[in-house]
Write an enzyme that holds these catalytic residues in place. Structure first.
Site, mmCIF file in Angstrom:
data_model
loop_
_atom_site.group_PDB
_atom_site.id
_atom_site.type_symbol
_atom_site.label_atom_id
_atom_site.label_comp_id
_atom_site.label_asym_id
_atom_site.label_seq_id
_atom_site.Cartn_x
_atom_site.Cartn_y
_atom_site.Cartn_z
ATOM 1 N N GLY A 52 25.124 -12.926 11.852
ATOM 2 C CA GLY A 52 26.147 -13.864 11.426
ATOM 3 C C GLY A 52 26.309 -14.896 12.527
ATOM 4 N N ALA A 53 26.221 -16.180 12.176
ATOM 5 C CA ALA A 53 26.168 -17.228 13.201
ATOM 6 C C ALA A 53 27.321 -17.157 14.211
ATOM 7 C CB ALA A 53 26.123 -18.607 12.529
ATOM 8 N N ASP A 240 24.456 -21.275 8.549
ATOM 9 C CA ASP A 240 24.001 -21.079 9.919
ATOM 10 C C ASP A 240 23.830 -22.403 10.654
ATOM 11 O OD1 ASP A 240 22.854 -18.061 10.637
ATOM 12 O OD2 ASP A 240 23.132 -18.450 8.509
#
Length: 351
Positions: A52-53, A240
């Site tokens: 997860g960014a 992202d």
């Protein structure tokens, strides 16, 4: 009526280590592991123990700050040289998620105002902790703004995992569902399984269940049929990296959903913090697309499911063109077309 949430979190900082939820083991095993060396931080990011960014960016920030606290150097010049080498090392772990480099750059700025090695060590760690607190506040704002967009909608589809375990808490695309549960608003969520590593099946379905959200799992190839038969009213996804014109990179399969939404006249929303915008990328063609190991497609839990010698193409992300996006939900509000103008006005130069 306000309800108590059991929203899982992915990161917990302790005095001399970062505790992370090992997302490789979910949903069968809930395991937290300690990270203490920069090599462990790098491995956790590249092997998707943390993903997860926003969570990747926070993990990298803690890793760089903690490693810097262990430098045994005499001069600030030596300190900065070693810091720069380790910053480059961590930045190479996941090329698509812009939050990674953004967080590392935030730490680098700290060194512009220090005059000693000890001051640098202290301020870097404080900066990482501050980033963590900021992310939780940002995600809650994204959730509130998402609820305002989805106020008259109940049946929603998502892909990948853009939830609390992809951030510090609440998430981005999943934040409205967690907050909706807290505020008594019920959603019916259809979660795509998400190839190549099934993050929707393993993570999103698990996370939403922990929060008490009504979630139904579908395969990625069922999206069109589900939209038609189940009356999907909106699609919301994470990101992202978002370029200056609004083109958005997200987990592979996202652009497919945006095309389906256009066909079925369903609004398609992207939810992301301002740190996910990369204004140096003019459009989606400037976004690097990570390609991952072939075994992520040819095997499941170590069991081979494809011919041994088959060719494999395994991009982890695709780019959704801005013209297929209804709105981008950020902590600063909802951005609408024309995206190039609204992004410049509301995001501008990220701090």
């Amino acid at each position: 009526m306000t309800q108590t949430l059991t929203v899982p979190t992915s990161l917990e900082w302790h005095e001399d280590y970062l505790l992370i939820l090992n997302q490789q083991k979910l949903p069968n095993i809930v395991e937290y592991i300690k990270l203490t060396s920069i090599e462990e931080y790098y491995d956790a990011i590249i092997t998707l123990k943390v993903r997860g960014a926003p969570a990747i960016g926070l993990t990298a920030a803690y890793g760089l700050a903690q490693s810097a606290c262990q430098y045994e150097v005499k001069t600030l010049e030596e300190f900065i040289d070693l810091f720069q080498r380790e910053k480059k090392y961590l930045a190479a772990s996941r090329p698509t998620a812009v939050n990674l480099v953004w967080a590392l750059n935030r730490l680098e700025k700290v060194l512009e105002k220090v005059s000693s090695v000890n001051e640098a060590k202290t301020n870097l760690l404080h900066a990482a902790i501050q980033l963590h607190a900021e992310d939780e506040a940002v995600c809650r704002l994204i959730g509130e703004n998402g609820l305002s967009v989805l106020k008259d909608k109940q049946i929603v589809m998502t892909i990948c995992n853009a939830g609390s375990i992809a951030t510090s808490k609440y998430g981005t695309a999943l934040a409205p569902f967690h907050l909706g549960r807290e505020k008594g608003k019920a959603f019916q969520v259809y979660a795509c399984e998400t190839r190549p590593v099934l993050q929707g099946a393993r993570l999103t379905a698990w996370e939403l269940q922990q929060s008490g959200v009504d979630v139904t799992l579908i395969t990625d190839s069922m999206a069109a049929h589900t939209m038609k038969e189940k009356g999907v009213e909106a699609v919301i996804v994470g990101a992202d990296r978002i370029s200056a014109n609004g083109d958005t990179a997200n987990k592979i399969g996202t652009s497919m959903l945006s095309i389906l939404c256009k066909h079925f006249n369903i609004p398609f929303y992207v939810a992301a913090p301002s740190s996910t915008f990369d204004l140096s990328s003019l459009d989606g063609n400037d976004i690097p697309i990570e390609e991952r190991n072939r075994e992520e497609i040819t095997t499941i839990d170590g069991t081979v499911i494809a011919p041994e010698n088959v060719h494999v193409y395994n991009p982890a992300f695709d780019v959704t063109p801005h013209e297929l996006i209804t709105g981008i939900i950020t902590e600063k509000g909802i951005l609408y077309p024309r995206f190039e103008e609204s992004i410049q006005q509301n995001i501008g130069i990220k701090q």
